[in-house]
Design an enzyme around this catalytic site. Structure first.
Site, PDB file in Angstrom:
ATOM      1  N   ASN A  12       7.622   1.203 -50.267  1.00 57.29           N
ATOM      2  CA  ASN A  12       8.430   1.269 -49.047  1.00 57.29           C
ATOM      3  C   ASN A  12       8.546  -0.159 -48.531  1.00 57.29           C
ATOM      4  O   ASN A  12       7.635  -0.671 -47.881  1.00 57.29           O
ATOM      5  CB  ASN A  12       7.761   2.182 -48.018  1.00 57.29           C
ATOM      6  N   ARG A  96      11.563   4.073 -51.442  1.00 57.75           N
ATOM      7  CA  ARG A  96      12.207   4.622 -50.246  1.00 57.75           C
ATOM      8  C   ARG A  96      13.420   3.759 -49.928  1.00 57.75           C
ATOM      9  O   ARG A  96      13.315   2.540 -49.774  1.00 57.75           O
ATOM     10  CB  ARG A  96      11.250   4.601 -49.054  1.00 57.75           C
ATOM     11  N   HIS A 185      14.726  10.079 -41.735  1.00 51.70           N
ATOM     12  CA  HIS A 185      13.424  10.745 -41.903  1.00 51.70           C
ATOM     13  C   HIS A 185      13.546  11.962 -42.823  1.00 51.70           C
ATOM     14  O   HIS A 185      12.761  12.909 -42.735  1.00 51.70           O
ATOM     15  CB  HIS A 185      12.849  11.202 -40.556  1.00 51.70           C
ATOM     16  N   ASN A 216       6.823   6.514 -33.782  1.00 53.66           N
ATOM     17  CA  ASN A 216       7.499   5.482 -32.988  1.00 53.66           C
ATOM     18  C   ASN A 216       9.007   5.686 -33.076  1.00 53.66           C
ATOM     19  O   ASN A 216       9.735   5.542 -32.113  1.00 53.66           O
ATOM     20  CB  ASN A 216       7.101   4.091 -33.472  1.00 53.66           C
ATOM     21  N   ARG A 246      13.447   2.873 -28.925  1.00 51.87           N
ATOM     22  CA  ARG A 246      14.873   3.188 -28.994  1.00 51.87           C
ATOM     23  C   ARG A 246      15.247   4.183 -27.905  1.00 51.87           C
ATOM     24  O   ARG A 246      14.490   5.096 -27.596  1.00 51.87           O
ATOM     25  CB  ARG A 246      15.240   3.770 -30.368  1.00 51.87           C
ATOM     26  N   ASP A 287       2.896   3.290 -27.017  1.00 52.06           N
ATOM     27  CA  ASP A 287       1.773   4.023 -27.611  1.00 52.06           C
ATOM     28  C   ASP A 287       1.491   5.226 -26.713  1.00 52.06           C
ATOM     29  O   ASP A 287       1.092   5.068 -25.552  1.00 52.06           O
ATOM     30  CB  ASP A 287       0.551   3.106 -27.709  1.00 52.06           C
ATOM     31  N   GLU A 389       5.332  11.586 -46.586  1.00 49.08           N
ATOM     32  CA  GLU A 389       6.574  11.077 -47.153  1.00 49.08           C
ATOM     33  C   GLU A 389       6.346  10.420 -48.516  1.00 49.08           C
ATOM     34  O   GLU A 389       7.193  10.530 -49.414  1.00 49.08           O
ATOM     35  CB  GLU A 389       7.209  10.085 -46.178  1.00 49.08           C
TER      36      GLU A 389
END
Length: 403
Positions: A12, A96, A185, A216, A246, A287, A389
């Site tokens: 990744n 990925r 995702h 996140n 975001r 967080d 993943e």
């Protein structure tokens, strides 16, 4: 590929990092995991854990100039554990890739034509696809004889009907610039929706699931009988839920307003919405553990950020319940979804008339295993399903090269 080749290296590649796992597909055992971060800086760091040998994590620091040097450093660490990239047991490398557009809806063996198409998609994934390409090309140079497979974040969402994937803008303009909802995702949503069905003792084709991938970055999906029919992220990973940095859903005219009234440039607005918004924009922290600590201390700004986050989650649960018609399960996954019991409790609170509830004692349990947290009487199962993943990428890669 030899008959004994059962290992897949999953890569990744980010803009300044490489995450990796070496997995034996005989039983899904992780042989090694690691991370190279701050590539291109003087303070680069490589953390490598040889799980097969039961060894301790090894960490090294020092300048790693680029992805080529990073992957060579990874290869050196793997070789030190007898797991080198030259091993005949290595079947393939799975990469990925964030954006596959409409062309790539399945895992794909990488050749020159595939590389060109991934590069052509850079304008709709400028933060991700270039780094993915760098990782692929570096791995190809190191093992040109080995199958390299791209697994796309967008692929699972390619089953969305046109009425869910289209934006209501001029069709010719949209088509000319590939503007539509792609979703992201996807490997996580695919894995978690299948695992949720298994948790219920059913085949995925029999189950309708709302998957909430809360990290996140955060996204929701409506999965009907194993197929995605809607998802919260769109052309880019900016749309949808409130995330760590975001904004998620926002009136598009906000961007015009900021440009005209605040005099902000397009790049400044991009940075604002992607890196300075969401939870960090609302309260200065992204967080969830810190936000909950501040709430416990009476911090009103943290409380408001949490309430906005939960409000958006509830809206998507409600919307996707309507889209699916029948909901069998709601599955929480990823860092926040798996670990933040207050988020799960708050997201479902008040939805009893929709058949959803959380059992406080079950919700408080911490476990790495998929589990139900809803009471027996609940019509809709509420589950916590740890995502994987890397394993999903490895499984798709291995299945393709053995097809």
């Amino acid at each position: 590929m030899t008959a004994t080749a059962t290992r897949v290296l999953v890569l990744n590649s980010g803009s300044s990092s490489v995450k990796y796992q070496l997995i034996d597909m005989n039983d899904g055992t992780r042989l090694a995991v690691g991370l190279v971060e701050r590539i291109g800086e003087q303070t680069s760091r490589l953390a490598h854990t040889p799980l097969a040998a039961g060894g301790d994590k090894r960490e090294t620091e020092g300048a790693i100039a680029d992805h080529d040097a990073a992957l060579k450093a990874v290869a050196t660490e793997l070789a030190a554990d007898g797991l080198g990239l030259d091993s005949p047991q290595l079947a393939a490398i799975g990469h990925r890739v964030v954006h596959g557009g409409l062309k790539f809806t399945e895992p794909t063996v990488i050749d020159d034509a595939v590389l060109k198409e991934i590069e052509r998609l850079v304008p709709v994934a400028p933060l991700h696809n270039p780094a993915n390409l760098t990782g692929i090309r570096t791995a190809q140079a190191m093992r040109p004889d080995l199958p390299q497979v791209a697994v796309f974040d967008t692929a699972f969402h390619a089953t969305m009907p046109e009425y869910a994937a289209r934006y209501a803008i001029d069709v010719e303009t949209a088509d000319a610039h590939r503007i539509r909802r792609y979703g992201f995702h996807g490997t996580s949503h695919a894995y978690v929706s299948r695992k949720t069905a298994a948790l219920l003792g059913k085949d995925p084709s029999e189950v309708n699931v709302i998957v909430l991938h809360l990290g996140n970055g955060a996204s929701a999906s409506a999965v009907a009988g194993g197929r995605c029919v809607d998802t919260s992220m769109g052309l880019t990973p900016l749309e949808g839920l409130v995330m760590g940095t975001r904004s998620g859903d926002i009136d598009p005219a906000v961007t015009f307003h900021l440009k005209r009234v605040a005099g902000m440039s397009t790049d400044e607005i991009d940075v604002l919405l992607n890196k300075k918004s969401g939870l960090i924009g609302l309260c200065g922290d992204n967080d969830m553990r810190e936000i909950r600590r501040r709430i416990d201390e009476g911090d009103e700004r943290a409380r408001l950020a949490f309430d906005i986050y939960i409000h958006r989650l509830k809206k998507y649960i409600g919307a996707y319940s309507a889209v699916l018609g029948r909901v069998d399960a709601v599955a929480f996954t990823a860092g926040v979804g798996e670990n933040a019991a207050p988020v799960r409790e708050a997201a479902v609170a008040g939805l009893e008339e929709m058949g959803m509830a959380v059992d406080a004692s079950l919700n408080a349990v911490r476990s790495d295993e998929p589990r139900l947290i809803s009471p027996e009487y609940a019509r809709v199962a509420v589950a916590v399903v740890p995502t994987d993943e890397e394993l999903e990428i490895a499984q798709q890669t291995y299945a393709l090269v053995n097809a």
